[in-house]
Scaffold this motif. Structure first.
Motif, PDB file in Angstrom:
ATOM      1  N   LYS A  82       0.833  -1.211   0.000  1.00 51.31           N
ATOM      2  CA  LYS A  82       0.000   0.000   0.000  1.00 51.31           C
ATOM      3  C   LYS A  82       0.865   1.258   0.000  1.00 51.31           C
ATOM      4  CE  LYS A  82      -4.175  -1.879   2.066  1.00 51.31           C
ATOM      5  NZ  LYS A  82      -5.087  -1.881   3.212  1.00 51.31           N
ATOM      6  N   GLN A  83       1.946   1.248   0.774  1.00 47.42           N
ATOM      7  CA  GLN A  83       2.846   2.407   0.822  1.00 47.42           C
ATOM      8  C   GLN A  83       3.479   2.644  -0.550  1.00 47.42           C
ATOM      9  OE1 GLN A  83       5.975   2.108   3.715  1.00 47.42           O
ATOM     10  NE2 GLN A  83       6.874   4.049   3.133  1.00 47.42           N
ATOM     11  N   ALA A 136       2.326   1.676  -3.466  1.00 42.68           N
ATOM     12  CA  ALA A 136       1.268   2.095  -4.395  1.00 42.68           C
ATOM     13  C   ALA A 136       0.938   3.570  -4.210  1.00 42.68           C
ATOM     14  CB  ALA A 136       0.023   1.237  -4.199  1.00 42.68           C
ATOM     15  N   ASP A 137       0.890   4.040  -2.969  1.00 35.45           N
ATOM     16  CA  ASP A 137       0.637   5.460  -2.705  1.00 35.45           C
ATOM     17  C   ASP A 137       1.757   6.334  -3.254  1.00 35.45           C
ATOM     18  OD1 ASP A 137      -1.743   4.860  -1.452  1.00 35.45           O
ATOM     19  OD2 ASP A 137      -0.936   5.045   0.586  1.00 35.45           O
ATOM     20  N   GLU A 138       3.005   5.890  -3.096  1.00 33.79           N
ATOM     21  CA  GLU A 138       4.151   6.677  -3.556  1.00 33.79           C
ATOM     22  C   GLU A 138       4.229   6.744  -5.073  1.00 33.79           C
ATOM     23  OE1 GLU A 138       7.764   5.221  -1.776  1.00 33.79           O
ATOM     24  OE2 GLU A 138       6.951   5.425   0.246  1.00 33.79           O
ATOM     25  N   GLY A 168       1.671   5.763  -7.334  1.00 40.00           N
ATOM     26  CA  GLY A 168       0.413   5.899  -8.049  1.00 40.00           C
ATOM     27  C   GLY A 168      -0.096   4.589  -8.620  1.00 40.00           C
ATOM     28  N   HIS A 222      -1.325   0.306  -7.830  1.00 38.89           N
ATOM     29  CA  HIS A 222      -2.287  -0.387  -6.982  1.00 38.89           C
ATOM     30  C   HIS A 222      -1.699  -1.733  -6.562  1.00 38.89           C
ATOM     31  CE1 HIS A 222      -3.277  -2.049 -10.957  1.00 38.89           C
ATOM     32  NE2 HIS A 222      -3.705  -3.107 -10.304  1.00 38.89           N
TER      33      HIS A 222
END
Length: 97
Positions: free
Chosen positions: A52-53, A55-57, A59, A61
């Motif tokens: 998740k980290q 994917a957030d950094e 963009g 999934h």
């Protein structure tokens, strides 16, 4: 329970899968480098929080996979051999903060 399945995760960006990252400081700015491949069999298996980290950094999934412990170990070994090789088919993305 050799056949019991456990979840692990990949970070996916479009059709590419995360394999590696590094952090550098360049001219007082932090630069994050991420490497990706289009071959899922070489993707780096991570835990859900790390996926998740990432994917957030980036963009992307996350993709969950259920597999036996031996399958997980095999995935990690393929990744390790890939990283130790010449890293063919890797796409690099840099993020400057």
């Amino acid at each position: 329970m050799p056949n019991r399945e456990y979840p692990y995760y990949f970070m996916k960006l479009g059709t590419l899968y995360y394999v590696y990252h590094l952090y550098k400081n360049v001219k007082k700015k932090e630069v994050s480098g991420y490497e990706f491949t289009n071959d899922k069999s070489l993707a780096f298996p991570v835990d859900e929080v790390s996926a998740k980290q990432l994917a957030d950094e980036c963009g992307g999934h996350i993709v969950m996979k259920n597999a036996t412990f031996n399958d997980y170990i095999s995935q990690g070994e393929r990744w390790s051999h890939f990283i130790d090789s010449k890293r063919k088919n890797i796409w690099k993305i840099y993020i400057i903060n």
